[in-house]
Design an enzyme around this catalytic site. Structure first.
Site, mmCIF file in Angstrom:
data_model
loop_
_atom_site.group_PDB
_atom_site.id
_atom_site.type_symbol
_atom_site.label_atom_id
_atom_site.label_comp_id
_atom_site.label_asym_id
_atom_site.label_seq_id
_atom_site.Cartn_x
_atom_site.Cartn_y
_atom_site.Cartn_z
ATOM 1 C CG HIS A 64 -0.287 -0.002 2.544
ATOM 2 N ND1 HIS A 64 0.037 1.155 3.228
ATOM 3 C CD2 HIS A 64 0.111 -1.019 3.348
ATOM 4 C CE1 HIS A 64 0.596 0.848 4.384
ATOM 5 N NE2 HIS A 64 0.656 -0.470 4.486
ATOM 6 C CG ASP A 66 -3.076 3.572 2.464
ATOM 7 O OD1 ASP A 66 -2.461 2.596 1.981
ATOM 8 O OD2 ASP A 66 -3.984 3.445 3.305
ATOM 9 C CG ASP A 95 2.900 0.513 8.007
ATOM 10 O OD1 ASP A 95 2.705 -0.192 7.000
ATOM 11 O OD2 ASP A 95 2.059 0.650 8.906
ATOM 12 C CD GLU A 125 -2.644 -1.996 5.483
ATOM 13 O OE1 GLU A 125 -2.578 -3.016 6.196
ATOM 14 O OE2 GLU A 125 -2.258 -0.879 5.899
ATOM 15 C CD GLU A 126 -1.405 2.095 7.539
ATOM 16 O OE1 GLU A 126 -2.115 1.685 8.474
ATOM 17 O OE2 GLU A 126 -0.192 1.851 7.456
ATOM 18 C CD GLU A 154 1.787 -4.041 5.746
ATOM 19 O OE1 GLU A 154 2.512 -3.289 6.437
ATOM 20 O OE2 GLU A 154 0.652 -3.730 5.354
ATOM 21 C CG HIS A 339 0.957 3.290 12.515
ATOM 22 N ND1 HIS A 339 -0.330 2.811 12.666
ATOM 23 C CD2 HIS A 339 1.335 2.904 11.275
ATOM 24 C CE1 HIS A 339 -0.690 2.156 11.573
ATOM 25 N NE2 HIS A 339 0.314 2.206 10.706
#
EC number: 3.5.1.18
Length: 367
Positions: A64, A66, A95, A125-126, A154, A339
């Site tokens: 992903h 995003d 990430d 995805e997030e 990932e 994150h």
């Protein structure tokens, strides 16, 4: 452009979910010679790039573009990547734009492959992940182009690059129990039906209980109570209803039906309602499958270590891929700042990840 240059470019796109911010169009233009298909819905963009080199198996890399919002606490602009002391700082470094950059560069440089190569990318995805990988897989199924094997890049490594790959993931069952009673005065308990007193009797037999014993890949599926509430926050009124919320991160040994039976065992005879939702289905890819061997050998060659096969952690889009009976595994950089403010990864890890994916492409069709 090398893999680090590519990563720096991808990090400069402010692609906060579900906005790809132009990153997918850039990747499409970067991979000349690959057929591009977009499936877009509700503001989400999904891109599939593919090239058939010859007859043979279909290997896909997925991920992903995003990222989660940056939040506070950054020492630099989270969407202007900077390099300091060998580390790249920006939102999405771990990430998972490092993974995307690594497989895009590896695929771009591949000149020969015994089969078909592809890349599946989403900008959802997030977030809710409703209009992302799932709908692209549905499209690929309709045109008979589902891959045989897939690597999701990932961030999987724990303390050293190459120390872990994901060969599966636990599922997640969310539940809400509403125990009904009759509200009343605390001074007259005989005239009421206090749901707290009823539920309190069974809590010791339920809270933290393992529903299975686990196995070599999965830990036990545990009944985890996440919220318990009743009443009006007063001392002289007994409640008329109690709500208990729980979660079970389930292995392949425990199903939603097993969770339902477990609850019923202890609430049988009570006046209650149960709502269950399987938000993620557990899966396990056989470690003897060619894609696992190829990745294992590649990590051993590039890193000099043997990765452990893990199923720990939360959920990812790999669960959707596994649902279509595709051999799917996950591998990427260390995940210690995902994150978080000042998210970062090292240049060395990015370059090694790219080398691992290059080797995996070679090993995959060599058996």
């Amino acid at each position: 452009m090398n893999v680090v240059d590519l990563l720096m470019k991808l990090l400069s796109f402010k692609s906060v979910t579900p906005d790809d911010a132009g990153s997918l169009a850039f990747i499409e233009s970067y991979l000349k010679g690959y057929e591009a298909t977009y499936v877009n819905k509700e503001g989400v963009k999904n891109l599939f790039l593919t090239k058939k080199f010859s007859e043979g198996p279909h290997l896909c890399f997925a991920g992903h573009v995003d990222v989660v919002p940056a939040g506070d606490g950054w020492h630099t602009n989270p969407f202007v990547p900077v390099i300091k002391e060998g580390k790249i700082y920006a939102r999405g470094t771990q990430d998972m734009k490092s993974g995307v950059a690594a497989f895009v560069q590896a695929v771009k440089e591949c000149e020969d492959f015994s089969g078909r190569l592809s890349i599946l990318l989403t900008s959802d995805e997030e977030g809710d992940a409703t209009y992302g990988t799932q709908i692209m897989l549905q499209h690929l199924k309709e045109i008979d182009l589902l891959p045989d094997a897939c690597i999701v890049a990932e961030p999987t490594c724990e303390t050293a690059f190459g120390d872990a790959i994901k060969v599966g993931r636990r599922g997640s069952v969310n539940g809400v129990i509403e125990k009904h009673g009759i509200q009343g005065h605390a001074a007259y308990p005989e005239k009421a039906k206090n749901p707290i007193h009823k539920v309190a009797q069974v809590l010791p037999m339920m809270a933290g209980v393992n529903l299975d014993e686990g196995d070599e890949f999965f830990g036990p599926s545990q009944f985890v109570i996440t919220d318990l509430r009743a009443g009006m926050e007063v001392t002289n009124v007994t409640p008329g209803k109690l709500k208990m919320m729980f979660n079970v991160r389930n292995s392949t040994e425990t199903t939603l039906e097993d969770v339902e039976k477990f609850v019923h065992t202890y609430f049988n005879g009570m006046d209650y309602d149960l709502t269950l939702k399987q938000s993620a289905t557990p899966f396990l890819t056989d470690p003897d499958r060619p894609i696992v061997h190829a990745l294992d050998e590649s990590i051993q060659k590039v890193c000099g270590i043997t990765p452990k096969h893990s199923t720990a952690g939360g959920t990812s889009d790999a669960r959707f891929i596994a649902a279509d009976n595709i051999d799917v595994i996950e591998f990427g950089v260390i995940n210690d700042t995902i994150h978080a403010p000042n998210e970062r990864t090292s240049i060395e890890e990015v370059e090694k990840l790219y080398e691992v994916f290059k080797e995996t492409i070679k090993y995959f069709t060599q058996g």
